[in-house]
Scaffold this active site. Structure first.
Site, mmCIF file in Angstrom:
data_model
loop_
_atom_site.group_PDB
_atom_site.id
_atom_site.type_symbol
_atom_site.label_atom_id
_atom_site.label_comp_id
_atom_site.label_asym_id
_atom_site.label_seq_id
_atom_site.Cartn_x
_atom_site.Cartn_y
_atom_site.Cartn_z
ATOM 1 N N CYS A 195 38.628 35.979 47.440
ATOM 2 C CA CYS A 195 39.179 35.385 47.590
ATOM 3 C C CYS A 195 41.088 34.911 48.742
ATOM 4 O O CYS A 195 41.253 35.380 49.537
ATOM 5 C CB CYS A 195 40.771 36.437 46.671
ATOM 6 S SG CYS A 195 41.300 36.182 45.009
ATOM 7 N N ARG A 237 31.014 32.179 29.998
ATOM 8 C CA ARG A 237 31.444 30.993 30.077
ATOM 9 C C ARG A 237 30.992 30.601 31.261
ATOM 10 O O ARG A 237 30.935 31.279 32.779
ATOM 11 C CB ARG A 237 33.072 31.401 29.973
ATOM 12 C CG ARG A 237 33.601 30.120 31.068
ATOM 13 C CD ARG A 237 35.577 30.721 30.741
ATOM 14 N NE ARG A 237 35.698 31.081 28.835
ATOM 15 C CZ ARG A 237 36.245 32.217 28.917
ATOM 16 N NH1 ARG A 237 37.191 33.005 29.894
ATOM 17 N NH2 ARG A 237 36.705 32.309 27.579
ATOM 18 N N CYS A 291 37.623 40.438 28.340
ATOM 19 C CA CYS A 291 36.425 39.232 28.387
ATOM 20 C C CYS A 291 36.295 39.869 30.184
ATOM 21 O O CYS A 291 36.628 40.086 31.158
ATOM 22 C CB CYS A 291 37.938 38.436 28.896
ATOM 23 S SG CYS A 291 36.730 36.878 30.142
ATOM 24 N N CYS A 302 45.088 31.238 29.800
ATOM 25 C CA CYS A 302 44.699 32.177 30.385
ATOM 26 C C CYS A 302 46.101 32.339 31.520
ATOM 27 O O CYS A 302 46.009 31.114 32.147
ATOM 28 C CB CYS A 302 43.309 33.222 31.046
ATOM 29 S SG CYS A 302 43.304 34.103 31.599
ATOM 30 N N CYS A 320 48.617 39.166 47.285
ATOM 31 C CA CYS A 320 47.912 40.571 47.050
ATOM 32 C C CYS A 320 46.944 40.980 47.838
ATOM 33 O O CYS A 320 47.075 40.585 48.912
ATOM 34 C CB CYS A 320 46.123 39.728 46.151
ATOM 35 S SG CYS A 320 45.632 40.918 45.069
ATOM 36 N N CYS A 350 40.003 41.817 48.121
ATOM 37 C CA CYS A 350 38.681 40.873 48.393
ATOM 38 C C CYS A 350 37.750 39.996 48.798
ATOM 39 O O CYS A 350 38.334 38.930 49.091
ATOM 40 C CB CYS A 350 38.353 40.151 46.231
ATOM 41 S SG CYS A 350 39.725 41.127 45.471
ATOM 42 N N CYS A 352 45.460 35.241 26.502
ATOM 43 C CA CYS A 352 44.142 35.351 27.205
ATOM 44 C C CYS A 352 45.272 36.114 29.235
ATOM 45 O O CYS A 352 46.330 35.032 29.776
ATOM 46 C CB CYS A 352 43.055 35.264 27.750
ATOM 47 S SG CYS A 352 42.170 36.014 29.445
#
Length: 336
Positions: free
Chosen positions: A59, A260, A188, A96, A52, A56, A128
């Protein structure tokens, strides 16, 4: 009555109550608006891992960090559908699919994801996706394919955001949530604690979520899982009391939302998780991994459910009986 006009001072006052008072208040709200003892079991699969371009700080899938995560292209459709079937057989009702993209592009990979959405939907699971930023057209295509929910976390407060991510803005996040909501897909969105943020940042993030035009249908509360090679590798573990404050405050602010208990659960004994369920958590991710980080497996969670007397929430519980959930193949009519 559901409120989307909470003031920052009101949220702050709720959050900073003595923790036992806060949990008691949240438990009362939970009992009034939810079926206590019912927890939704969700499974998260990384359908495209690593590489990616974002930065972040938490991550392990960011290409710029050396974390040992092996990048792979989009998984074969059949492999994803088989994983969804295994999740369903193990008790999950929501599946998901996560792709390590900065944003969705209109290409063959997106077309394949749309097909995966339809196929998973046809298994009778709530499907999801978390694919990065989407525009209005892409959100509409996902809806037509049968997508039930879209995850796009705020991560932290607007004030703290640039300390964690510089490759996109907070408004980019909010725009994606707006596109998803306009398409009629359930939203979400939650955040991560343990990033080095202050209590004020946590309060501000909860305030942002609770004052969106409509409350998110689901709010994941994640505890940072530090990964070697990321800038946040040396952050200390978040305590259960911090998780309780977040979960309980979210429950009070957003009574009908699924809250969650997400990342970080692997490090929590059943006793700590039980406190979180008491405080209003009513959804978990189950399965060996959350994208790339460890997570309790299905057998461990089945044992926990038996110990605590929890029951799994059914798929599409909030969809009116007789309503049709879209899919390219056989549409599912809820309650039929």
């Amino acid at each position: 009555m559901l409120r989307t006009d909470w003031t920052l001072d009101e949220v702050k006052a709720i959050y900073h109550q003595p923790v036992l008072e806060l949990v008691a208040q949240a438990a009362a709200v939970h009992k009034e608006h939810q079926t206590t003892g019912e927890v939704q079991v969700c499974t998260l699969l990384s359908v495209k891992t690593g590489g990616c371009p974002e930065d972040c700080a938490y991550c392990p899938q960011a290409a710029r960090y050396h974390t040992g995560v092996q990048a792979h292209k989009l998984l074969p459709d059949a492999e994803v559908i088989a994983a969804a079937q295994r999740a369903k057989d193990s008790g999950s009702t929501r599946f998901c699919m996560g792709a390590a993209w900065r944003e969705v592009r209109d290409n063959r990979d997106f077309d394949r994801v749309l097909n995966m959405v339809t196929e998973v939907n046809n298994l009778g699971l709530e499907v999801c996706c978390t694919l990065g930023m989407v525009n209005e057209y892409q959100a509409e295509r996902l809806k037509q394919a049968g997508l039930y929910a879209y995850n796009h976390n705020l991560d932290t407060s607007a004030e703290n955001y640039s300390n964690i991510i510089t490759t996109r803005t907070y408004d980019d996040r909010l725009d994606t949530l707006e596109h998803v909501r306009k398409a009629g897909i359930s939203v979400c969105s939650g955040g991560i604690i343990g990033l080095g943020e202050t209590d004020e940042d946590r309060v501000a993030m909860l305030h942002t979520l609770a004052t969106l035009p409509a409350h998110p249908e689901s709010v994941p509360v994640n505890a940072l899982v530090p990964v070697q090679g990321t800038p946040l590798a040396d952050q200390p573990r978040v305590s259960v009391w911090e998780m309780l404050r977040m979960i309980a405050t979210a429950r009070i602010l957003m009574p009908k939302t699924m809250v969650r208990l997400s990342a970080g659960r692997q490090e929590m004994p059943v006793s700590e998780q039980a406190l979180c369920f008491l405080a209003g958590a009513n959804s978990i991710f189950s399965g060996e991994k959350l994208l790339t980080t460890p997570n309790p497996d299905f057998d461990a969670d089945k044992q926990m459910f038996a110990t605590l007397g929890l029951t799994p929430r059914k798929s599409f519980k909030d969809v009116p009986v007789g309503a049709t959930v879209l899919g390219k193949a056989e549409a599912i009519t809820v309650g039929a």
